[in-house]
Design a protein around this motif. Structure first.
Motif, PDB file in Angstrom:
ATOM      1  N   TYR A  73       0.847  -1.156   0.032  1.00 15.34           N
ATOM      2  CA  TYR A  73       0.058  -0.025  -0.020  1.00 15.34           C
ATOM      3  C   TYR A  73       0.936   1.329  -0.106  1.00 15.34           C
ATOM      4  O   TYR A  73       1.966   1.463   0.615  1.00 15.34           O
ATOM      5  N   THR A  75       0.586   5.356   1.162  1.00 12.09           N
ATOM      6  CA  THR A  75      -0.082   6.427   1.534  1.00 12.09           C
ATOM      7  C   THR A  75       0.175   7.716   0.933  1.00 12.09           C
ATOM      8  O   THR A  75       1.179   8.048   1.067  1.00 12.09           O
ATOM      9  N   ASN A 106      -7.594   0.187  -6.687  1.00  8.54           N
ATOM     10  CA  ASN A 106      -8.165   0.433  -5.430  1.00  8.54           C
ATOM     11  C   ASN A 106      -7.773   1.509  -4.641  1.00  8.54           C
ATOM     12  O   ASN A 106      -6.548   1.351  -4.101  1.00  8.54           O
ATOM     13  N   VAL A 107      -8.647   2.700  -4.151  1.00  6.70           N
ATOM     14  CA  VAL A 107      -8.002   3.739  -3.548  1.00  6.70           C
ATOM     15  C   VAL A 107      -9.109   3.569  -2.191  1.00  6.70           C
ATOM     16  O   VAL A 107     -10.309   3.759  -2.344  1.00  6.70           O
ATOM     17  N   ILE A 108      -8.588   3.610  -0.822  1.00  2.00           N
ATOM     18  CA  ILE A 108      -9.047   3.494   0.182  1.00  2.00           C
ATOM     19  C   ILE A 108      -9.159   4.755   0.992  1.00  2.00           C
ATOM     20  O   ILE A 108      -8.140   5.580   1.051  1.00  2.00           O
ATOM     21  N   PHE A 109     -10.126   4.891   1.606  1.00  2.00           N
ATOM     22  CA  PHE A 109     -10.494   6.355   2.297  1.00  2.00           C
ATOM     23  C   PHE A 109     -10.614   5.691   3.938  1.00  2.00           C
ATOM     24  O   PHE A 109     -11.761   5.556   4.326  1.00  2.00           O
ATOM     25  N   PRO A 110      -9.415   5.675   4.626  1.00  2.00           N
ATOM     26  CA  PRO A 110      -9.622   5.161   5.827  1.00  2.00           C
ATOM     27  C   PRO A 110     -10.142   5.903   6.913  1.00  2.00           C
ATOM     28  O   PRO A 110     -10.125   5.428   8.298  1.00  2.00           O
ATOM     29  N   ILE A 126      -5.143   9.340   2.078  1.00  2.00           N
ATOM     30  CA  ILE A 126      -5.743   8.107   1.274  1.00  2.00           C
ATOM     31  C   ILE A 126      -4.501   7.164   1.220  1.00  2.00           C
ATOM     32  O   ILE A 126      -3.542   7.487   1.127  1.00  2.00           O
ATOM     33  N   GLU A 129      -3.720   0.725  -2.783  1.00  2.00           N
ATOM     34  CA  GLU A 129      -3.276  -0.590  -2.948  1.00  2.00           C
ATOM     35  C   GLU A 129      -2.498  -0.763  -4.219  1.00  2.00           C
ATOM     36  O   GLU A 129      -2.766  -0.330  -5.318  1.00  2.00           O
TER      37      GLU A 129
END
Length: 264
Positions: A73, A75, A106-110, A126, A129
């Motif tokens: 990943y 960041t 795949n973009v993750i918004f944690p 953000i 992946e």
């Protein structure tokens, strides 16, 4: 009659106040992305340098980094700036990603994102992946989701961050040509992308393996006098036998584990 008139005036005042409050506390404020100067010129600073004029384009190659195949990943910090009044309460921001083409990034918004009270800017985190496919450039747009945000659209040219995310390794990207490789072929054997990925992963941090020139300066003498390439690879294979999660380095030319010549 006076009572009716009074009630009408109160209702009008209430409506006017409600409209003013709506504009003051959300609907009237507009939002833009800020760019980090480091995106266009990596290494300019160890910290983000936010600018209203910096290009909104972020590129990161998972193939060449200090921990190589172990990096799953990335960041990314994203800056936003508000156009409008400062208010005394936090205001929500929602982001979304839209991929282009058949390869979906795949973009993750944690986190939940807010512009804090009494501020006009914020920085959000953000997570991207690692792409599922090697040798392919994944493209996506980072956007504001205005349906779930307390802001309206700001300047048209500051509404999209372009994400360009490949997982690529090649001689050109690694900084080696055929002449240099052939000069040290005695220690490396035949070139393969898998070998390059192994050196990047194994020596990226300790010996600067993210570029061939840096690895040569820092690690070549160890390979020459201590048979490091061969012995380290054999030790790594044994680790992989015990830990199936470790990345395997299978030579694309042979379909077998990569090999380095034994100098002993």
């Amino acid at each position: 009659m006076k009572k009716i008139l009074y009630m009408m005036i109160v209702a009008l005042c209430f409506a006017a106040c409600e409209e003013y409050e709506m504009i003051q506390y959300g609907k009237g404020a507009r939002i833009n992305f800020m760019g980090d100067i480091n995106w266009a010129s990596p290494g300019t600073s160890s910290s983000p340098l936010w600018s209203d004029d910096a290009t909104l384009k972020y590129t990161f190659n998972f193939g060449i980094n200090a921990i190589g195949e172990n990096l799953l990943y990335d960041t990314l910090q994203v800056g936003v700036k508000i156009m409008g009044d400062v208010v005394s309460q936090p205001r929500k921001v929602t982001l979304m990603a839209k991929s282009s083409g058949e390869n979906i990034l795949n973009v993750i918004f944690p986190d939940e994102y807010y512009v804090g009270a009494d501020t006009t800017a914020a920085v959000f985190r953000i997570v991207i992946e690692r792409p599922a496919n090697r040798g392919v450039e994944y493209n996506a747009e980072l956007l504001f989701n205005y349906e779930n945000s307390a802001f309206e659209e700001g300047s048209e040219e500051r509404q999209v961050v372009q994400l360009i995310i490949p997982d690529c390794v090649s001689k050109e990207l690694w900084g080696v040509d055929d002449r240099d490789w052939n000069t040290y072929k005695k220690y490396f054997g035949e070139y393969s992308e898998a070998k390059a990925r192994y050196v990047i992963t194994q020596y990226g941090k300790q010996y600067g393996g993210t570029s061939f020139a840096a690895w040569y300066r820092n690690g070549y003498m160890l390979a020459l006098y201590y048979n490091m390439l061969y012995t380290d690879l054999e030790a790594y294979k044994k680790v992989c036998e015990q830990d199936a999660s470790k990345p395997k380095f299978i030579d694309e030319n042979t379909g077998e584990w990569i090999e380095f010549p034994n100098q002993n």
